[in-house]
Enzyme design. Structure first.
Site, PDB file in Angstrom:
ATOM      1  N   CYS A 108       0.794  -1.244   0.000  1.00 30.05           N
ATOM      2  CA  CYS A 108       0.000   0.000   0.000  1.00 30.05           C
ATOM      3  C   CYS A 108       0.822   1.288   0.000  1.00 30.05           C
ATOM      4  CB  CYS A 108      -0.997  -0.030   1.148  1.00 30.05           C
ATOM      5  SG  CYS A 108      -2.107  -1.443   1.024  1.00 30.05           S
ATOM      6  N   HIS A 242      -3.591   6.965   3.084  1.00 31.21           N
ATOM      7  CA  HIS A 242      -3.973   5.730   2.376  1.00 31.21           C
ATOM      8  C   HIS A 242      -5.406   5.359   2.769  1.00 31.21           C
ATOM      9  CE1 HIS A 242      -4.204   1.750   0.934  1.00 31.21           C
ATOM     10  NE2 HIS A 242      -3.917   1.151   2.074  1.00 31.21           N
ATOM     11  N   ASN A 272     -10.147  -0.161  -0.443  1.00 34.22           N
ATOM     12  CA  ASN A 272      -8.692  -0.039  -0.376  1.00 34.22           C
ATOM     13  C   ASN A 272      -8.083  -0.525  -1.695  1.00 34.22           C
ATOM     14  OD1 ASN A 272      -5.963  -0.478   0.087  1.00 34.22           O
ATOM     15  ND2 ASN A 272      -6.253  -1.435   2.096  1.00 34.22           N
TER      16      ASN A 272
HETATM   17  N1  COA Z   1     -18.925  -9.004   8.278  1.00 28.58           N
HETATM   18  C1  COA Z   1     -19.397  -9.401   9.464  1.00 28.58           C
HETATM   19  N2  COA Z   1     -18.602  -9.814  10.458  1.00 28.58           N
HETATM   20  C2  COA Z   1     -17.288  -9.823  10.236  1.00 28.58           C
HETATM   21  C3  COA Z   1     -16.723  -9.413   9.012  1.00 28.58           C
HETATM   22  C4  COA Z   1     -17.612  -8.988   8.012  1.00 28.58           C
HETATM   23  N3  COA Z   1     -17.178  -8.566   6.807  1.00 28.58           N
HETATM   24  N4  COA Z   1     -15.379  -9.516   9.086  1.00 28.58           N
HETATM   25  C5  COA Z   1     -15.098  -9.979  10.313  1.00 28.58           C
HETATM   26  N5  COA Z   1     -16.239 -10.169  11.000  1.00 28.58           N
HETATM   27  C6  COA Z   1     -16.412 -10.668  12.368  1.00 28.58           C
HETATM   28  C7  COA Z   1     -15.280 -11.522  12.838  1.00 28.58           C
HETATM   29  O1  COA Z   1     -15.433 -12.843  12.377  1.00 28.58           O
HETATM   30  C8  COA Z   1     -15.400 -11.407  14.330  1.00 28.58           C
HETATM   31  O2  COA Z   1     -16.405 -12.260  14.759  1.00 28.58           O
HETATM   32  P1  COA Z   1     -16.263 -13.047  16.161  1.00 28.58           P
HETATM   33  O3  COA Z   1     -16.205 -11.980  17.201  1.00 28.58           O
HETATM   34  O4  COA Z   1     -17.492 -13.881  16.191  1.00 28.58           O
HETATM   35  O5  COA Z   1     -14.993 -13.819  16.057  1.00 28.58           O
HETATM   36  C9  COA Z   1     -15.899  -9.960  14.530  1.00 28.58           C
HETATM   37  O6  COA Z   1     -16.428  -9.557  13.254  1.00 28.58           O
HETATM   38  C10 COA Z   1     -14.821  -9.006  14.952  1.00 28.58           C
HETATM   39  O7  COA Z   1     -13.703  -9.232  14.133  1.00 28.58           O
HETATM   40  P2  COA Z   1     -12.413  -8.346  14.232  1.00 28.58           P
HETATM   41  O8  COA Z   1     -11.424  -8.797  13.220  1.00 28.58           O
HETATM   42  O9  COA Z   1     -11.957  -8.275  15.651  1.00 28.58           O
HETATM   43  O10 COA Z   1     -13.064  -6.921  13.830  1.00 28.58           O
HETATM   44  P3  COA Z   1     -12.394  -5.520  13.786  1.00 28.58           P
HETATM   45  O11 COA Z   1     -13.184  -4.550  14.557  1.00 28.58           O
HETATM   46  O12 COA Z   1     -10.912  -5.565  14.044  1.00 28.58           O
HETATM   47  O13 COA Z   1     -12.574  -5.123  12.238  1.00 28.58           O
HETATM   48  C11 COA Z   1     -11.254  -5.016  10.249  1.00 28.58           C
HETATM   49  C12 COA Z   1     -11.975  -5.919  11.243  1.00 28.58           C
HETATM   50  C13 COA Z   1     -10.545  -5.902   9.215  1.00 28.58           C
HETATM   51  C14 COA Z   1     -12.273  -4.129   9.562  1.00 28.58           C
HETATM   52  C15 COA Z   1     -10.219  -4.133  11.005  1.00 28.58           C
HETATM   53  O14 COA Z   1      -9.433  -4.934  11.855  1.00 28.58           O
HETATM   54  C16 COA Z   1      -9.335  -3.382  10.086  1.00 28.58           C
HETATM   55  O15 COA Z   1      -9.782  -2.548   9.314  1.00 28.58           O
HETATM   56  N6  COA Z   1      -7.997  -3.607  10.138  1.00 28.58           N
HETATM   57  C17 COA Z   1      -7.103  -2.988   9.237  1.00 28.58           C
HETATM   58  C18 COA Z   1      -7.127  -3.743   7.950  1.00 28.58           C
HETATM   59  C19 COA Z   1      -6.556  -2.992   6.804  1.00 28.58           C
HETATM   60  O16 COA Z   1      -6.900  -1.857   6.583  1.00 28.58           O
HETATM   61  N7  COA Z   1      -5.686  -3.668   6.076  1.00 28.58           N
HETATM   62  C20 COA Z   1      -5.072  -3.148   4.938  1.00 28.58           C
HETATM   63  C21 COA Z   1      -4.046  -2.193   5.358  1.00 28.58           C
HETATM   64  S1  COA Z   1      -3.138  -1.755   3.998  1.00 28.58           S
END
Ligand code: COA
Length: 315
Positions: A108, A242, A272
């Site tokens: 990224c 980003h 993204n």
């Molecule tokens: N829809 C519904 N539920 C979802 C889901 C979706 N698309 N994706 C994950 N979940 C669920 C998980 O399975 C988890 O369920 P559980 O509690 O039963 O295990 C719950 O939501 C929480 O998951 P978690 O990963 O802790 O959520 P979060 O608040 O961290 O959000 C992201 C997940 C990926 C949105 C967040 O971590 C994020 O944006 N991280 C940065 C990622 C990024 O930008 N990467 C690229 C960088 S270049």
């Protein structure tokens, strides 16, 4: 160097959160609340290199230069259908250019890595006019059964043309190597000699760790870079962050204590798009006439590696 042209091109197919909810256990509400993304553009019939060519052509047209004036091309890309040649050569060939090119795979923050390379090549007297094309197709890297990654990404290309000038005020590249945070492996063609076990694994991501890294790296690098070049936050016109997740951008904004109007966003209908996200945002803002000469733009991006970087550009 100085940016004298910007361009972008995005995939035609629009995929909304509701469309994803038809085949994934997710909802518009969950995706919107956790990421700020409502829809994304996904490559269907297009070739990635054609999006790159379209973005580069638009940037060239704006710059007033001809393809023959470009003496170096930097293409930022993580994955495309060609192992070889580099995507830069394919884009150069389609545009009738004969200049040398390199591909940069810095995930990224690739646009910032490309800006840094461009500035240093120019400072070394090796190039006069440089084209940067960031062309990315992250939707081909996800497992479309994995709701935690596939809802985040969109495809597209962004480009800038640079020429001699004193407008790149500073760049800072950084890394906290941790390949287990975002990774993907592809099985290659076996040779008669391969005896090791190989794996084909779609994109894996530790979302929470990446979130924390993104906020920490961005705020640290922006503050350090501004200090290094003797500038203060009140001189900054816009933070071009980003476009990974609105919550990441909000956290960066809150930490820096800067107002919302300085943080343009377009992720709600792009998702993204990896290294293409900063130059697509730049082009969209530029074509809306948001920037005036002398404005200070601070770029900050972060991603797999874990790699990150920041750049300060005077418009
Ligand atoms: N829809 C519904 N539920 C979802 C889901 C979706 N698309 N994706 C994950 N979940 C669920 C998980 O399975 C988890 O369920 P559980 O509690 O039963 O295990 C719950 O939501 C929480 O998951 P978690 O990963 O802790 O959520 P979060 O608040 O961290 O959000 C992201 C997940 C990926 C949105 C967040 O971590 C994020 O944006 N991280 C940065 C990622 C990024 O930008 N990467 C690229 C960088 S270049």
């Amino acid at each position: 160097m100085k940016i004298i042209g910007t361009g972008s091109a995005i995939a035609e197919k629009v995929v909304t959160n509701d469309m994803l909810a038809e085949f994934l256990d997710t909802s518009d509400e969950w995706i919107t609340q956790r990421t700020g993304i409502k829809s994304r553009h996904v490559i269907s019939h297009e070739e990635l290199e054609d999006l790159g060519v379209k973005a580069a052509t638009a940037a060239l047209e704006m710059s007033g230069l001809q393809a023959a004036d470009i003496d170096f091309l930097i293409c930022s890309n993580v994955m495309n259908e060609y192992i070889t040649p580099n995507l830069g050569s394919i884009i150069a060939w389609k545009m009738g250019m004969r200049c040398p090119s390199i591909d940069v795979n810095a995930a990224c923050p690739g646009f910032i890595y490309a800006l840094d390379i461009a500035e240093n090549r120019w400072l070394a007297g090796k190039a006069k006019n440089i084209l940067i094309v960031c062309a990315e197709e992250p939707t081909r890297m996800c497992d479309w059964k994995d709701r935690s990654t596939s809802v985040l990404f969109g495809d597209g290309a962004g480009a800038v043309v640079l020429t001699g000038g004193d407008n790149i005020k500073g760049t800072k590249l950084a890394a906290q190597p941790a390949p287990d945070k975002i990774w993907e492996r592809r099985t290659l063609e076996p040779t008669p000699f391969i005896t090791k076990a190989e794996m084909n694994v779609p994109m894996q991501m530790k979302g929470r760790d990446v979130f924390r890294f993104a906020v920490g790296a961005s705020t640290t690098e922006v503050e350090a870079l501004l200090k290094e070049i003797g500038m203060t936050k009140d001189q900054v016109s816009y933070y071009m962050i980003h476009q990974a997740n609105l919550r990441i951008i909000d956290a960066i904004k809150n930490y820096l204590g800067e107002p919302e109007r300085k943080f343009p966003v377009n992720l709600s209908d792009h998702g993204n798009s990896s290294s293409a996200s900063c130059p697509i945002l730049l082009d969209e803002c530029n074509r809306k006439g948001m920037f005036k000469p002398g404005d200070i733009l601070v770029f900050s991006a972060f991603g797999a590696g874990l790699l990150s970087g920041a750049a300060v550009v005077e418009w």
